[in-house]
Scaffold this motif. Structure first.
Motif, PDB file in Angstrom:
ATOM      1  N   GLY A 124       0.802  -1.220   0.000  1.00 49.71           N
ATOM      2  CA  GLY A 124       0.000   0.000   0.000  1.00 49.71           C
ATOM      3  C   GLY A 124       0.830   1.262   0.000  1.00 49.71           C
ATOM      4  N   ARG A 125       2.152   1.125  -0.219  1.00 49.27           N
ATOM      5  CA  ARG A 125       3.021   2.299  -0.232  1.00 49.27           C
ATOM      6  C   ARG A 125       2.681   3.245  -1.379  1.00 49.27           C
ATOM      7  N   LEU A 126       3.073   4.505  -1.202  1.00 56.77           N
ATOM      8  CA  LEU A 126       2.840   5.537  -2.209  1.00 56.77           C
ATOM      9  C   LEU A 126       4.051   5.672  -3.122  1.00 56.77           C
ATOM     10  N   PHE A 127       3.786   5.744  -4.424  1.00 55.99           N
ATOM     11  CA  PHE A 127       4.826   5.942  -5.430  1.00 55.99           C
ATOM     12  C   PHE A 127       4.356   6.974  -6.446  1.00 55.99           C
ATOM     13  N   GLY A 128       5.309   7.594  -7.132  1.00 58.67           N
ATOM     14  CA  GLY A 128       4.982   8.483  -8.241  1.00 58.67           C
ATOM     15  C   GLY A 128       5.500   9.895  -8.107  1.00 58.67           C
ATOM     16  N   GLY A 129       5.849  10.344  -6.900  1.00 59.00           N
ATOM     17  CA  GLY A 129       6.341  11.699  -6.725  1.00 59.00           C
ATOM     18  C   GLY A 129       7.803  11.843  -7.136  1.00 59.00           C
ATOM     19  N   PHE A 130       8.151  12.938  -7.798  1.00 61.49           N
ATOM     20  CA  PHE A 130       9.516  13.109  -8.288  1.00 61.49           C
ATOM     21  C   PHE A 130      10.534  13.051  -7.162  1.00 61.49           C
ATOM     22  N   TRP A 131      10.165  13.535  -5.981  1.00 62.42           N
ATOM     23  CA  TRP A 131      11.095  13.587  -4.849  1.00 62.42           C
ATOM     24  C   TRP A 131      11.494  12.197  -4.372  1.00 62.42           C
ATOM     25  N   GLN A 132      10.650  11.203  -4.638  1.00 61.31           N
ATOM     26  CA  GLN A 132      10.962   9.847  -4.198  1.00 61.31           C
ATOM     27  C   GLN A 132      12.101   9.233  -5.000  1.00 61.31           C
ATOM     28  N   TYR A 133      12.285   9.698  -6.219  1.00 64.31           N
ATOM     29  CA  TYR A 133      13.300   9.130  -7.095  1.00 64.31           C
ATOM     30  C   TYR A 133      14.591   9.938  -7.105  1.00 64.31           C
ATOM     31  N   LEU A 134      14.593  11.065  -6.419  1.00 64.88           N
ATOM     32  CA  LEU A 134      15.808  11.854  -6.298  1.00 64.88           C
ATOM     33  C   LEU A 134      16.765  11.191  -5.311  1.00 64.88           C
ATOM     34  N   LYS A 135      18.049  11.220  -5.615  1.00 65.24           N
ATOM     35  CA  LYS A 135      19.023  10.734  -4.648  1.00 65.24           C
ATOM     36  C   LYS A 135      18.972  11.628  -3.414  1.00 65.24           C
ATOM     37  N   ARG A 136      19.274  11.032  -2.279  1.00 61.37           N
ATOM     38  CA  ARG A 136      19.172  11.760  -1.014  1.00 61.37           C
ATOM     39  C   ARG A 136      19.941  13.079  -1.036  1.00 61.37           C
ATOM     40  N   ASP A 137      21.123  13.056  -1.646  1.00 64.15           N
ATOM     41  CA  ASP A 137      21.955  14.261  -1.609  1.00 64.15           C
ATOM     42  C   ASP A 137      21.438  15.360  -2.536  1.00 64.15           C
TER      43      ASP A 137
END
Length: 363
Positions: free
Chosen positions: A170-183
């Motif tokens: 049930g996790r949320l996916f699709g936001g650009f910020w989720q795929y950005l590297k942490r740094d």
């Protein structure tokens, strides 16, 4: 964002045309006809695949690219049509008995009051995010499409699930910020303000403790004697044991056996077999013994997603823009304490125990 090749994979087969809630009804003959016409008038180049099961690709022509640039068209002018499915259910493919190849197949399901309610919640959240002031400070890296904000909840069926159910993942996916590297997340701005990242500390083992009605010890739950310098490796190992639906694991996945020798490498040191690591974890956390080998991780992930969705809704009601990160979120720095309060209150409400939250400012 388009890949570095400049080409975009596209499926044009007839079998894909609008047969489920996940498909665009334009797929199939309609799309092929459109691509043919666009190629004829010089808008794009269409490379058709000759291999069965392999996608074709399209790329804009130089002339069309020049016209787009001359017109001043940007990512801000490109969006998604409303109405796409945001509640997704899938099942892993199974090959050679119990061996899975990691691929998933979408599962068509029958709507219920519960699925319709979840869909309404997600669409409300997406509408709120669509109207938010979210930007990214150019850091010289790959382009970032800050308009990629449509969140979808992904639910999973285990291979032995006979019917439809929505209590796994049930996790949320699709936001650009989720795929950005942490740094790179420090470049995100909400309402022109730097963001703070909030995380639930050691969330998965804490949810496992809650599932058996036990109280976890103080401190970092991933701190295991003998593995103090391998926290990320311990985290991956614990997750692996929580997701296993059997107790006869003999070896670790490849990302746990790379002998990098540091926590940064996310590996366990040489000699830390499954049996040895399991014993060390249970020496520190004996209450978690019933949680290993039962596939509990899928349910814990669902609890995690329930908490996050409720937190996002609470913050939305306060007018606070928050970007979900599975077990945490990003908010404007000035709203960090309000977000921490919401996270702690919702965590206690759902689990009946305290879920500590850490806060750090990015950028």
């Amino acid at each position: 964002m388009p890949p570095d090749t400049g080409q975009l994979a596209v499926l044009t087969g007839n079998a894909l045309k609008g047969h489920s809630r996940y498909d665009n009804p334009a797929l199939g003959k309609t799309l092929r006809t459109l691509l043919n016409r666009l190629e004829e008038i010089g808008v794009l180049a269409w490379t058709m695949s000759i291999t069965r099961g392999e996608a074709s690709s399209i790329a804009p022509s130089a002339t069309f690219t020049e016209r787009v640039q001359a017109a001043g068209i940007s990512l801000e002018d490109i969006g998604r049509l409303p109405g796409e499915e945001v509640i997704l259910l899938s099942r892993k493919f199974e090959l050679r008995g119990n061996v899975e190849d990691g691929k998933r197949e979408a599962v068509e399901y029958t709507d219920t009051p519960a699925t319709m309610a979840m869909r309404e919640v997600m669409r409300d959240l997406n509408t709120f995010l669509a109207g938010a002031d979210i930007t990214f400070v150019d850091d010289g890296g790959d382009p970032v499409d800050t308009h990629q904000r449509t969140l979808r909840r992904h639910f999973t069926l285990r291979r032995d699930d006979a019917g439809e159910r929505f209590d796994r993942c049930g996790r949320l996916f699709g936001g650009f910020w989720q795929y950005l590297k942490r740094d790179r997340r420090g470049g995100i701005r909400i309402n022109g303000e730097k963001v703070a990242v909030l995380d639930y500390a050691s969330m998965f083992p804490r949810l496992a403790y809650a599932s058996v009605g036990a109280v976890p010890p103080e401190g970092d739950l991933y701190a295991i004697p003998g593995l103090e310098e391998y926290r990320r490796g311990v985290k991956l190992a614990v997750n692996c044991l929580l997701f296993d639906d059997h107790t006869n694991r003999k070896s670790w996945p490849a990302d746990l056996t790379l002998a990098s020798g540091t926590a940064e490498g996310a590996a366990l040191p040489e000699g830390w077999t499954v049996a040895r690591t399991r014993r060390a974890v249970l020496d520190r956390h004996p209450a978690l013994a019933p949680c290993f080998g039962t596939g509990l991780g899928y349910s814990l992930m669902h609890t995690e997603s329930m908490i996050l969705v409720e937190v996002l809704n609470r913050l939305k009601a306060q007018g606070i823009v928050a970007l979900g990160l599975h077990d945490g979120l990003l908010v404007p720095h000035a709203k960090a304490e309000a977000a921490r309060t919401a996270m702690e209150e919702v965590g206690r409400k759902v689990t009946s125990m305290s879920l500590p939250v850490t806060v750090a400012t990015l950028g």
